[in-house]
Design a protein around this motif. Structure first.
Motif, mmCIF file in Angstrom:
data_model
loop_
_atom_site.group_PDB
_atom_site.id
_atom_site.type_symbol
_atom_site.label_atom_id
_atom_site.label_comp_id
_atom_site.label_asym_id
_atom_site.label_seq_id
_atom_site.Cartn_x
_atom_site.Cartn_y
_atom_site.Cartn_z
ATOM 1 N N GLN A 243 36.291 103.738 34.433
ATOM 2 C CA GLN A 243 36.765 104.553 33.311
ATOM 3 C C GLN A 243 35.825 104.476 32.118
ATOM 4 N N GLY A 248 36.336 109.600 30.269
ATOM 5 C CA GLY A 248 37.375 110.616 30.380
ATOM 6 C C GLY A 248 38.497 110.384 29.395
ATOM 7 N N ALA A 249 39.706 110.788 29.795
ATOM 8 C CA ALA A 249 40.859 110.741 28.908
ATOM 9 C C ALA A 249 41.199 109.304 28.492
ATOM 10 N N GLU A 250 41.086 108.357 29.428
ATOM 11 C CA GLU A 250 41.419 106.971 29.104
ATOM 12 C C GLU A 250 40.458 106.408 28.051
ATOM 13 N N ALA A 252 38.780 108.153 25.746
ATOM 14 C CA ALA A 252 39.103 108.756 24.450
ATOM 15 C C ALA A 252 40.391 108.187 23.875
ATOM 16 N N GLN A 253 41.359 107.907 24.741
ATOM 17 C CA GLN A 253 42.642 107.384 24.273
ATOM 18 C C GLN A 253 42.481 105.986 23.679
#
Length: 452
Positions: A243, A248-250, A252-253
């Motif tokens: 990750q 990816g999304a993780e 950015a989160q």
């Protein structure tokens, strides 16, 4: 979890290589002693890369130097394999932001410096230095002088000099922050590859950085500092390697989560992220309101940039677009928030009605809006105005204000606080400052400011 505040029990899984237990650091001034680090406990374990994040002045670099044995703690202890550290830590090497190369020495000679204190023959020193140079991608530059190298190549020399001693623990103090974005990204990736492939003998890395994206991309564990005094406020688990690289999304989160934590000292971190935990509560509010050190031009540009977007902005996206690290962006956010020009919540920032008026105003109206907000919202400005009104000839020596500030801040930070107030007050035309005498003086009609 690894860190425990005020505890004598450490993590017993992976081997602990280096640990700090209840480390505090004071700096003495003429008037007071200033607490820089407050009962900090952490450990570095075999096989992990840990990132330290936090605002400027939170004591991150001081902690690194204490772990290296270059600075003694005022209280608490540092342990190397469970034994108390006395003097310089022989198990660590450091990489600095500023390269710290000797300009009169070649690349090879700069790298060999790390070995001079060790019992090697000249031939052994040369062979080890050449291996480190080759490992870090400097082959062919052995005879070059620092003046012939780019910033990225100079930092490679710094890495080679640190790695040539085969340190058990590598300490890095913002090693990529002085480099261009693309150069930093390339060097960061290459170092991470060397680490993950175990091509370097180092068993653990501790990195101070102001770049949240960098920390999330590299670290197995992240420690978020709070300031005044420096404390480890939060420990966060890093992302799985896949990750980190996928971004990816993780990815950015997690960055968004860190921005939320850093902009809200009362955020319940356990609810934000599985595995996150509060380590130390932030320090109580300072006797003096601490001003972020931003210029009027920077603040104006930031507010106008927000106005062009006309909607709430994600702090991570804003930092990426502006190519700013957390040490650059957060002071702007804090200054705008202090003056009630923005609202900050859930990792986002957006303009208040007052902020929109400021962004749309002309030069003179901007001054008036800033003046009004500064008088209402900045405690030290109000204090100076009150004393100026009561002072003979409306002039005020700075010395007693500096002395009071030094009871809360280091002498250097006290001076910076006063310089920031002077900059803001001059722009607002609230009062003037005579640098030759170190005196504040009341501008014409300035005595009306508190009642305005």
């Amino acid at each position: 979890m690894g860190m425990q505040v005020s505890s004598t029990t450490f993590f017993t899984g992976q081997e602990t290589l280096l640990a700090a237990r209840d480390v505090s650091k004071y700096y003495e001034s003429e008037h007071e002693r200033v607490l820089v680090l407050d009962r900090v406990s952490l450990e570095l374990r075999d096989g992990e890369l840990v990132a330290l994040l936090g605002p400027s002045g939170s004591g991150k670099s001081t902690l690194l130097r204490i772990l290296a044995g270059l600075v003694a703690p005022s209280s608490g202890d540092v342990f190397v394999h469970g034994a108390p550290l006395r003097g310089v830590n022989p198990q660590v090497a450091m990489v600095f932001q500023s390269f710290a190369l000797y300009p009169w020495l070649t690349v090879l000679e700069n790298v060999e410096l790390g070995l001079l204190a060790k019992d090697f023959t000249p031939q052994e020193r040369r062979a080890r230095a050449l291996r480190a140079i080759d490992l870090i991608g400097l082959d062919g530059f052995e005879a070059a002088y620092p003046r012939e190298l780019s910033g990225g190549m100079k930092q490679r020399v710094g890495f080679a000099r640190a790695l040539v001693v085969e340190p058990e623990v590598l300490l890095m103090d913002e090693p990529f922050s002085a480099l261009d974005v693309l150069v930093a990204e390339n060097l960061r990736r290459e170092l991470l590859d060397l680490w993950l492939d175990r091509n370097i003998p180092t068993r653990s890395i501790l990195m101070v950085t102001h770049n949240i994206d960098e920390a999330v991309s590299m670290a197995d564990r992240l420690l978020v500092f709070s300031a005044n005094p420096g404390r480890i406020r939060v420990e966060l688990p890093g992302l799985p390697l896949a990750q980190r690289r996928a971004r990816g999304a993780e990815h950015a989160q997690l960055i968004d989560t860190i921005y939320r934590i850093m902009t809200n000292p009362h955020e319940d971190v356990a609810k934000l992220l599985p595995g996150a935990r509060l380590v130390q509560e932030p320090a109580p509010r300072l006797e003096y309101q601490m001003l972020p050190h931003v210029s009027i031009g920077e603040l104006t540009g930031f507010i106008e940039r927000l106005h062009t977007q006309r909607e709430r902005q994600d702090l991570f996206a804003l930092a990426r677009d502006l190519q700013m690290g957390v040490d650059e962006l957060l002071p702007l956010v804090e200054a705008a928030d202090l003056l009630d020009f923005v609202i900050v919540a859930e990792g986002d920032v957006w303009l208040t009605e007052e902020g929109r008026r400021f962004a749309e105003a002309g030069i003179l109206e901007k001054k008036e809006l800033f003046r009004r907000q500064a008088v209402v919202r900045v405690e030290l400005i109000r204090r100076i105005l009150r004393e100026l009104e009561a002072a003979p000839k409306h002039r005020l020596d700075e010395s007693h204000l500096l002395a009071e500030l030094e009871a809360t801040f280091s002498p250097a930070e006290a001076r910076r606080q006063l310089d920031t107030v002077i900059d803001w007050a001059r722009y607002a035309e609230l009062f003037g400052y005579d640098d030759t005498k170190g005196e504040f003086f009341l501008e014409e009609n300035g005595h009306l400011a508190l009642g305005a």
